[in-house]
Enzyme design. Structure first.
Site, PDB file in Angstrom:
ATOM      1  N   TYR A  94       0.703  -1.121  -0.022  1.00 17.84           N
ATOM      2  CA  TYR A  94       0.171  -0.069  -0.139  1.00 17.84           C
ATOM      3  C   TYR A  94       0.949   1.337  -0.092  1.00 17.84           C
ATOM      4  O   TYR A  94       1.951   1.426   0.633  1.00 17.84           O
ATOM      5  CB  TYR A  94      -0.879  -0.168   1.197  1.00 17.84           C
ATOM      6  N   HIS A 100      -2.437  15.912  -2.390  1.00 15.78           N
ATOM      7  CA  HIS A 100      -3.951  15.800  -2.062  1.00 15.78           C
ATOM      8  C   HIS A 100      -4.220  16.274  -0.683  1.00 15.78           C
ATOM      9  O   HIS A 100      -5.623  16.462  -0.547  1.00 15.78           O
ATOM     10  CB  HIS A 100      -4.439  14.637  -2.785  1.00 15.78           C
ATOM     11  N   ARG A 103     -16.836  19.099  51.465  1.00 19.81           N
ATOM     12  CA  ARG A 103     -16.987  17.692  52.341  1.00 19.81           C
ATOM     13  C   ARG A 103     -16.619  16.472  51.292  1.00 19.81           C
ATOM     14  O   ARG A 103     -16.304  15.631  51.634  1.00 19.81           O
ATOM     15  CB  ARG A 103     -18.315  17.609  53.021  1.00 19.81           C
ATOM     16  N   ASN A 150     -14.206   3.984   2.432  1.00 18.37           N
ATOM     17  CA  ASN A 150     -13.053   3.055   2.791  1.00 18.37           C
ATOM     18  C   ASN A 150     -12.895   3.390   4.330  1.00 18.37           C
ATOM     19  O   ASN A 150     -12.771   2.401   5.344  1.00 18.37           O
ATOM     20  CB  ASN A 150     -11.646   3.734   2.099  1.00 18.37           C
ATOM     21  N   GLN A 151     -13.052   4.592   4.760  1.00 12.33           N
ATOM     22  CA  GLN A 151     -12.986   5.063   6.074  1.00 12.33           C
ATOM     23  C   GLN A 151     -14.705   5.204   6.766  1.00 12.33           C
ATOM     24  O   GLN A 151     -15.063   6.068   6.889  1.00 12.33           O
ATOM     25  CB  GLN A 151     -12.519   6.281   6.504  1.00 12.33           C
TER      26      GLN A 151
END
Length: 555
Positions: free
Chosen positions: A62, A90, A286, A440-441
């Site tokens: 990749y 990009h 307290r 994809n995400q």
């Protein structure tokens, strides 16, 4: 380049203190073993990239042989140097104000440390050149908005990488300028990268982790400050310390409350109740050990996440050279398996999701909740302190001439605004996923948003602590008794030295910031020395140094 004696070694685990120190010039040491480890990963990348004998036929990798993100199914650029631009161009889509320099430099230190582990396939020269940057004041200009923290902090890290290549903008000595000009002035050469180098620089959660770690440190400092300030409040008012009883807190069953209670008992050792307070104090006094204890328990979870992220490798893909004695093991049809070449198995490339910032997103959300409740506590304690119906008869707003002067009235109004801002920002972010990148995400953690939000909230929490400290100092001027616990008296004395009484009225914005810096410096000294900020030891070291720094700042 700046000469500095402060050194961080890439051969050792990274800690949050190193991230804080990275805001200023420091030496990042790259030893021979680290270079050898990085070079070994680089050789494996080349072996797998070009196949046996360099004739091609290796597995798909990749970003080296492919497009990016949703376009992974298409071929990338054949020229490896050109693939660098294919990676970065990009991603130049960020917007908004530049991130603080301390986040940008801390993120690059994290990135450098991750790459130095040798699993990313980058060249040793990239690690050396990144390390060299830290000896200067160079800081990349990184826009705040653009990352979803899912495939790493792609857009912000792309801006950082481009700045190191001499593109875009950067800062040198806090002055913004074209990046090429900043590199030249700093004595640095622009980075030369191929596609693997470029992708490894952007494909990690370093911005998210850096912001989370820095925010955690600031919230921890505020937690320590509030613990001490609560004790000073109780002593000034003459409260009975029975709410800190050890048996009571052990029965509660939460370790944080037990530990915070023990610390508060040490701080209040020797205190003498006035006998004029009600049987049961308001909850802001307290129940302070229970609240602060729960915050401590939550912060310990955040500590664990930050430690794991500092020590982990955040990238995709990763390259694992074969160890002596390893046997080739097929990894299925996806092309991720080992590439044997007749001389044995060189190792494997593995594609996965180690760039996914969900742990930091969850931790930053927890940090936001802790920040909000600590902010509530500080604001309520100041409100109690300025109210004559609850403060033991001190004048309203702690002014010595009510009506003619207004004392802490403006500060108290501002703390209400700070709390409102914190509450507004405290909405959890780590579960607000939005699908993107052609699905994809399709699930994202928004860790960057969560982390930067928590970083901003921590700044406001520091101002709330400073406001409370100012109020306690003014209470002493307005008629509160002298603290009867030695440690509380030492803390008040430090505040008195650093801050003049409000009499007559004056603008107090700078005083609040000065008190906040004083507390943060003392808390940092406490962390580094293992002592407590309210003890005489730190009064003579960390707190004293903090007072001097505040006095010399003037802002």
């Amino acid at each position: 380049m700046t000469t500095t004696d402060d050194t961080v070694s890439l051969a050792r685990p990274l800690d949050a203190a190193a991230l804080r120190r990275a805001a200023a010039p420091l030496t990042v040491a790259v030893d021979d073993e680290t270079r050898a480890r990085v070079a070994r990963g680089r050789r494996l990348f080349h072996t797998l990239r070009h196949g046996p004998g360099g004739n091609g036929g290796g597995p798909r990798i990749y970003g080296a042989t492919t497009g990016f993100g949703a376009l992974v199914g298409y071929a990338g650029r054949a020229d490896e140097a050109d693939q660098c631009d294919n990676t970065l161009a990009h991603l130049g889509a960020g917007q908004g104000p530049d991130l603080p320099h301390e986040i940008g430099r801390a993120a690059l230190l994290l990135r450098t440390h991750s790459l130095a582990r040798g699993y990313s396939g980058v060249s040793a020269e990239v690690v050396d050149r990144l390390a060299a940057m830290f000896a200067t004041t160079f800081a990349p200009a990184i826009p705040r908005y653009g990352s979803v923290g899912a495939s790493g902090d792609l857009i912000p890290l792309a801006y950082a990488t481009q700045a190191l290549r001499g593109r875009g903008h950067a800062y040198l000595d806090d002055r913004r300028m074209p990046a090429a000009e900043a590199l030249h002035a700093a004595g640095l050469r622009p980075l030369t990268l191929d596609g693997r180098d470029a992708l490894a620089l952007v494909n990690g959660t370093s911005v998210t982790t850096a912001a989370t770690a820095l925010a955690r440190d600031a919230v921890r400092a505020a937690h320590r400050s509030l613990t001490a300030l609560t004790c000073l409040l109780a002593d000034l008012l003459g409260c009975d310390p029975g709410f800190l009883d050890a048996d009571l807190l052990r029965a509660y069953g939460h370790p944080g409350a037990v530990d915070v209670g023990a610390r508060m008992r040490r701080t209040l050792a020797g205190t003498r109740p006035s006998g004029t307070r009600p049987l049961q104090e308001p909850y802001s006094i307290r129940c302070a050990p229970q609240l602060l204890g729960a915050a401590e328990d939550a912060l310990r979870y955040v500590d664990q996440v930050v430690a794991a992220d500092l020590g982990g490798v955040s990238d995709n893909p990763l390259f694992f050279p074969a160890e002596p004695g390893d046997r080739p093991v097929g990894e299925g049809p996806a092309g991720d398996g080992p590439a044997g070449d007749g001389d044995g198995d060189p190792g494997k490339v593995v594609h996965g999701g180690n760039f996914f910032g969900q742990p930091a997103a969850f931790a930053a959300d927890v940090l936001a909740s802790v920040t909000a409740q600590l902010g509530n506590l500080a604001e309520r304690q100041l409100d109690l302190l300025v109210d004559p119906a609850r403060n033991g008869g001190l004048p309203p707003m702690l002014t010595t001439a009510p009506g003619a002067q207004h004392g802490l009235q403006g500060v108290q109004l501002a703390t209400t605004a700070f709390v409102a801002e914190i509450r507004h920002a405290a909405t959890p972010v780590g579960m607000q996923s939005l699908a993107t990148n052609l699905h994809n995400q399709d699930v994202v953690p928004f860790g960057t948003q969560a982390a930067l939000r928590s970083y901003d909230m921590a700044k406001l929490l520091g101002l709330l602590c400073g406001s409370l400290a100012l109020g306690l100092r003014q209470a002493a001027h307005a008629g509160a008794r002298r603290p009867t616990a030695v440690r509380c008296g030492a803390l008040l004395d430090a505040l008195v030295v650093a801050i003049a009484p409000v009499d007559p009225d004056r603008p107090l914005d700078a005083d609040v910031r000065a008190a906040a810096r004083l507390l943060a410096s003392a808390a940092e000294a406490e962390t580094e020395t293992g002592t407590e900020m309210e003890t005489g030891t730190v009064m003579g070291t960390g707190m004293e140094a903090a007072v001097e720094a505040v006095a010399g700042d003037g802002s």
